[in-house]
Motif scaffolding. Structure first.
Motif, short mmCIF file in Angstrom:
data_model
loop_
_atom_site.label_atom_id
_atom_site.label_comp_id
_atom_site.label_asym_id
_atom_site.label_seq_id
_atom_site.Cartn_x
_atom_site.Cartn_y
_atom_site.Cartn_z
N VAL A 5 0.85 -1.18 0.00
CA VAL A 5 0.00 0.00 0.00
C VAL A 5 0.89 1.24 0.00
O VAL A 5 1.87 1.32 0.74
N GLN A 6 0.55 2.22 -0.83
CA GLN A 6 1.27 3.49 -0.91
C GLN A 6 0.49 4.54 -0.14
O GLN A 6 -0.68 4.78 -0.42
N ILE A 7 1.13 5.19 0.83
CA ILE A 7 0.48 6.19 1.68
C ILE A 7 1.24 7.50 1.59
O ILE A 7 2.45 7.53 1.69
N LEU A 8 0.48 8.59 1.41
CA LEU A 8 1.05 9.92 1.46
C LEU A 8 0.62 10.56 2.78
O LEU A 8 -0.57 10.66 3.06
N ILE A 9 1.59 10.94 3.58
CA ILE A 9 1.33 11.59 4.87
C ILE A 9 1.67 13.06 4.69
O ILE A 9 2.81 13.40 4.37
N VAL A 10 0.68 13.92 4.87
CA VAL A 10 0.89 15.37 4.73
C VAL A 10 0.78 15.98 6.11
O VAL A 10 -0.31 16.12 6.67
N GLU A 11 1.94 16.29 6.68
CA GLU A 11 2.00 16.77 8.08
C GLU A 11 3.20 17.69 8.21
O GLU A 11 4.32 17.30 7.88
N ASP A 12 2.98 18.92 8.69
CA ASP A 12 4.09 19.87 8.84
C ASP A 12 4.84 19.71 10.16
O ASP A 12 5.95 20.20 10.30
N ASP A 13 4.27 19.02 11.12
CA ASP A 13 4.95 18.74 12.38
C ASP A 13 5.87 17.53 12.14
O ASP A 13 5.39 16.40 11.97
N SER A 58 5.99 -0.04 9.93
CA SER A 58 6.03 -1.27 10.72
C SER A 58 4.98 -2.27 10.25
O SER A 58 5.11 -3.47 10.50
N LYS A 59 3.97 -1.80 9.54
CA LYS A 59 2.93 -2.67 8.98
C LYS A 59 3.29 -3.13 7.57
O LYS A 59 2.52 -3.84 6.93
N GLY A 60 4.45 -2.68 7.07
CA GLY A 60 4.91 -3.09 5.75
C GLY A 60 4.40 -2.21 4.62
O GLY A 60 4.48 -2.60 3.45
N TRP A 61 3.87 -1.04 4.92
CA TRP A 61 3.34 -0.15 3.90
C TRP A 61 4.38 0.88 3.51
O TRP A 61 5.20 1.30 4.32
N ASN A 62 4.36 1.30 2.27
CA ASN A 62 5.28 2.32 1.78
C ASN A 62 4.71 3.70 2.09
O ASN A 62 3.53 3.95 1.84
N THR A 63 5.53 4.57 2.61
CA THR A 63 5.06 5.90 2.99
C THR A 63 5.94 6.99 2.40
O THR A 63 7.13 6.79 2.19
N THR A 64 5.31 8.12 2.14
CA THR A 64 5.99 9.33 1.73
C THR A 64 5.44 10.44 2.59
O THR A 64 4.24 10.48 2.85
N VAL A 65 6.31 11.36 3.03
CA VAL A 65 5.86 12.47 3.86
C VAL A 65 6.05 13.78 3.11
O VAL A 65 7.13 14.03 2.57
N TYR A 106 -1.42 6.91 -4.86
CA TYR A 106 -1.53 6.55 -3.45
C TYR A 106 -2.88 5.90 -3.18
O TYR A 106 -3.89 6.32 -3.75
N GLN A 107 -2.89 4.91 -2.30
CA GLN A 107 -4.13 4.29 -1.88
C GLN A 107 -4.74 5.03 -0.70
O GLN A 107 -5.94 4.93 -0.44
#
Length: 66
Positions: A3-11, A24-31, A47-48
């Protein structure tokens, strides 16, 4: 396929904690740390799931969502 996840967070600390959890769940992430970066990544990748903060620099989350 992971799963591809985009995390949009300024902190940065919160974004890193969220990223660590999903990795840790094996998912691909981009911030992305601001609204403009989020839009650029969204337009060039698929992204999913997108986790979108509302109060962001450059463009707020409502504008990015539209």
């Amino acid at each position: 396929m992971a799963v591809q996840i985009l995390i949009v967070e300024d902190d940065l600390l919160l974004g890193e904690a969220i990223q660590d959890y999903f990795k840790s769940k094996g998912w691909n992430t981009t911030v992305a740390t601001d609204g403009e970066m989020a839009l650029e990544l969204f337009q060039s990748n698929q992204y999913q799931l997108i986790l979108l903060d509302i109060m962001l620099p450059k463009q707020n989350g409502f504008t990015v969502c539209r």
